[in-house]
Enzyme design. Sequence first.
Site, PDB file in Angstrom:
ATOM      1  N   CYS A 148       0.863  -1.182   0.000  1.00  0.00           N
ATOM      2  CA  CYS A 148       0.000   0.000   0.000  1.00  0.00           C
ATOM      3  C   CYS A 148       0.903   1.237   0.000  1.00  0.00           C
ATOM      4  O   CYS A 148       2.134   1.130   0.131  1.00  0.00           O
ATOM      5  CB  CYS A 148      -0.873  -0.006   1.253  1.00  0.00           C
ATOM      6  SG  CYS A 148       0.142   0.025   2.738  1.00  0.00           S
ATOM      7  N   HIS A 205       5.639  -6.861   7.932  1.00  0.00           N
ATOM      8  CA  HIS A 205       5.539  -8.286   8.271  1.00  0.00           C
ATOM      9  C   HIS A 205       5.841  -9.121   7.033  1.00  0.00           C
ATOM     10  O   HIS A 205       4.969  -9.781   6.484  1.00  0.00           O
ATOM     11  CB  HIS A 205       4.147  -8.601   8.812  1.00  0.00           C
ATOM     12  CG  HIS A 205       3.914  -7.988  10.144  1.00  0.00           C
ATOM     13  ND1 HIS A 205       2.831  -7.206  10.436  1.00  0.00           N
ATOM     14  CD2 HIS A 205       4.649  -8.025  11.274  1.00  0.00           C
ATOM     15  CE1 HIS A 205       2.907  -6.805  11.686  1.00  0.00           C
ATOM     16  NE2 HIS A 205       4.005  -7.284  12.211  1.00  0.00           N
ATOM     17  N   HIS A 225       3.249   1.587  11.676  1.00  0.00           N
ATOM     18  CA  HIS A 225       2.303   1.500  12.796  1.00  0.00           C
ATOM     19  C   HIS A 225       2.423   2.661  13.776  1.00  0.00           C
ATOM     20  O   HIS A 225       1.511   2.903  14.558  1.00  0.00           O
ATOM     21  CB  HIS A 225       2.550   0.224  13.609  1.00  0.00           C
ATOM     22  CG  HIS A 225       2.481  -1.031  12.812  1.00  0.00           C
ATOM     23  ND1 HIS A 225       1.472  -1.278  11.922  1.00  0.00           N
ATOM     24  CD2 HIS A 225       3.274  -2.130  12.786  1.00  0.00           C
ATOM     25  CE1 HIS A 225       1.660  -2.469  11.377  1.00  0.00           C
ATOM     26  NE2 HIS A 225       2.756  -3.000  11.877  1.00  0.00           N
ATOM     27  N   CYS A 264       2.825   5.819   8.899  1.00  0.00           N
ATOM     28  CA  CYS A 264       1.945   6.119   7.757  1.00  0.00           C
ATOM     29  C   CYS A 264       1.105   7.366   8.078  1.00  0.00           C
ATOM     30  O   CYS A 264       0.564   7.474   9.188  1.00  0.00           O
ATOM     31  CB  CYS A 264       1.020   4.943   7.487  1.00  0.00           C
ATOM     32  SG  CYS A 264      -0.150   5.312   6.181  1.00  0.00           S
ATOM     33  N   HIS A 292      -1.818  -5.226  19.051  1.00  0.00           N
ATOM     34  CA  HIS A 292      -1.227  -4.874  17.754  1.00  0.00           C
ATOM     35  C   HIS A 292      -0.467  -3.549  17.943  1.00  0.00           C
ATOM     36  O   HIS A 292      -0.974  -2.631  18.602  1.00  0.00           O
ATOM     37  CB  HIS A 292      -2.317  -4.714  16.698  1.00  0.00           C
ATOM     38  CG  HIS A 292      -1.765  -4.513  15.318  1.00  0.00           C
ATOM     39  ND1 HIS A 292      -1.250  -3.304  14.910  1.00  0.00           N
ATOM     40  CD2 HIS A 292      -1.603  -5.361  14.285  1.00  0.00           C
ATOM     41  CE1 HIS A 292      -0.815  -3.417  13.659  1.00  0.00           C
ATOM     42  NE2 HIS A 292      -1.018  -4.662  13.259  1.00  0.00           N
ATOM     43  N   GLU A 330       0.036  -0.929  16.217  1.00  0.00           N
ATOM     44  CA  GLU A 330      -0.690   0.306  15.868  1.00  0.00           C
ATOM     45  C   GLU A 330      -1.696   0.648  16.972  1.00  0.00           C
ATOM     46  O   GLU A 330      -1.863   1.825  17.336  1.00  0.00           O
ATOM     47  CB  GLU A 330      -1.415   0.126  14.525  1.00  0.00           C
ATOM     48  CG  GLU A 330      -2.145   1.390  14.098  1.00  0.00           C
ATOM     49  CD  GLU A 330      -3.006   1.205  12.864  1.00  0.00           C
ATOM     50  OE1 GLU A 330      -2.632   0.411  11.974  1.00  0.00           O
ATOM     51  OE2 GLU A 330      -4.070   1.842  12.802  1.00  0.00           O
ATOM     52  N   CYS A 370      -8.330   2.936   6.800  1.00  0.00           N
ATOM     53  CA  CYS A 370      -7.550   3.383   5.654  1.00  0.00           C
ATOM     54  C   CYS A 370      -8.237   2.979   4.362  1.00  0.00           C
ATOM     55  O   CYS A 370      -8.663   1.838   4.190  1.00  0.00           O
ATOM     56  CB  CYS A 370      -6.179   2.753   5.773  1.00  0.00           C
ATOM     57  SG  CYS A 370      -5.347   2.597   4.252  1.00  0.00           S
ATOM     58  N   ASN A 391      -3.263  -7.360   8.470  1.00  0.00           N
ATOM     59  CA  ASN A 391      -3.907  -6.948   7.240  1.00  0.00           C
ATOM     60  C   ASN A 391      -4.157  -8.141   6.304  1.00  0.00           C
ATOM     61  O   ASN A 391      -5.244  -8.326   5.767  1.00  0.00           O
ATOM     62  CB  ASN A 391      -2.952  -5.907   6.628  1.00  0.00           C
ATOM     63  CG  ASN A 391      -3.263  -5.518   5.245  1.00  0.00           C
ATOM     64  OD1 ASN A 391      -3.134  -6.293   4.327  1.00  0.00           O
ATOM     65  ND2 ASN A 391      -3.672  -4.283   5.092  1.00  0.00           N
ATOM     66  N   SER A 401       1.727  -5.706   2.984  1.00  0.00           N
ATOM     67  CA  SER A 401       3.175  -5.827   3.197  1.00  0.00           C
ATOM     68  C   SER A 401       3.809  -6.835   2.247  1.00  0.00           C
ATOM     69  O   SER A 401       4.887  -7.353   2.523  1.00  0.00           O
ATOM     70  CB  SER A 401       3.452  -6.190   4.660  1.00  0.00           C
ATOM     71  OG  SER A 401       2.648  -7.261   5.059  1.00  0.00           O
TER      72      SER A 401
HETATM   73  S1  SF4 Z   1      -2.803   2.882   7.032  1.00  0.00           S
HETATM   74 FE1  SF4 Z   1      -1.719   0.964   6.864  1.00  0.00          FE
HETATM   75  S2  SF4 Z   1      -2.698  -0.084   5.141  1.00  0.00           S
HETATM   76 FE2  SF4 Z   1      -3.246   2.091   5.004  1.00  0.00          FE
HETATM   77  S3  SF4 Z   1      -1.754   3.043   3.628  1.00  0.00           S
HETATM   78 FE3  SF4 Z   1      -1.043   3.264   5.736  1.00  0.00          FE
HETATM   79  S4  SF4 Z   1       0.299   1.526   6.101  1.00  0.00           S
HETATM   80 FE4  SF4 Z   1      -0.961   1.067   4.330  1.00  0.00          FE
END
Ligand code: SF4
Length: 280
Positions: free
Chosen positions: A12, A41, A73, A95, A123, A125, A190, A220, A262
Amino acid sequence: MKILISRRGGYCYGVQRALDIAHNAARESREPIHTLGPIIHNPGVVKELATAGVSAVDEHLDVAGGTIILRTHGVGPQVIEEIAARGLVIVDATCPYVKIAQEKASSLREQGYLPVILGEHDHPEVVALVANAGEKAMVVENADELEPAKVKGKKVGVVVQTTQASANLAALAARLAPVCRELLVHNTMCNATQKCQEEALRLAEKAGAVIVIGGRNSANTTRLAQLCRAVQPRTFHIEEVDELLPEWFQGVETVAITAGASTPPEQMEEVAARLREYGF
Ligand code: SF4
């Protein structure tokens, strides 16, 4: 055999960005560079980065010098302070979508809401979201986990782990709404995850078997496989092309291939090539 490859599967935006940041850091720094936890991962990619000079550490307090890259994360404010206090350079590859979720979590705390975080316990995140939301934050993985007595009559604010499925959020909001005094829902899911899931489901409906590629410890990818399996029970979650077994595809006319965020997208082509080799 017809093979359908997802156009939205694989890396992504956030993962590609984090990998680019890590590779740039490796090129530009002569000091040791670490990621706090594996950057994604995917064992193959982590190994490749280690060869380029970026190694994963589990604990920032073990790092004596150099640079620490924060992965997609993100981490909580206290971890950032601790890293800075050690004099380490911080390269933030969190991100931007995760950053938004963190900001919403902090704002709930500041505005006096009881933060409810929809996501997987433990997790990374979610751990970082809790750190931003404050010690009163509550984590639930689904609507059934919510204890209505704990939110009854309260001003509740929801933040969502970015990779959650929208049905999970809808169920939680429906359970919260009748019991809270006030309910504020920040849909911090997301878009990339949603789009990838929607396309995978469209393909799964047309296919007699589905291959989902990605790390088994990737939340994911695991969720993507679960969603596909609900539509097509013949769904197989693999990490490597060598895990494919020809017997999975006996009598199957159409196979759909997708991949978690990933997973390098070229792995979907590798799987397709292997299926063609089977000659069904
Ligand atoms: S939130 Fe997670 S899945 Fe969405 S773009 Fe960012 S890293 Fe990728």
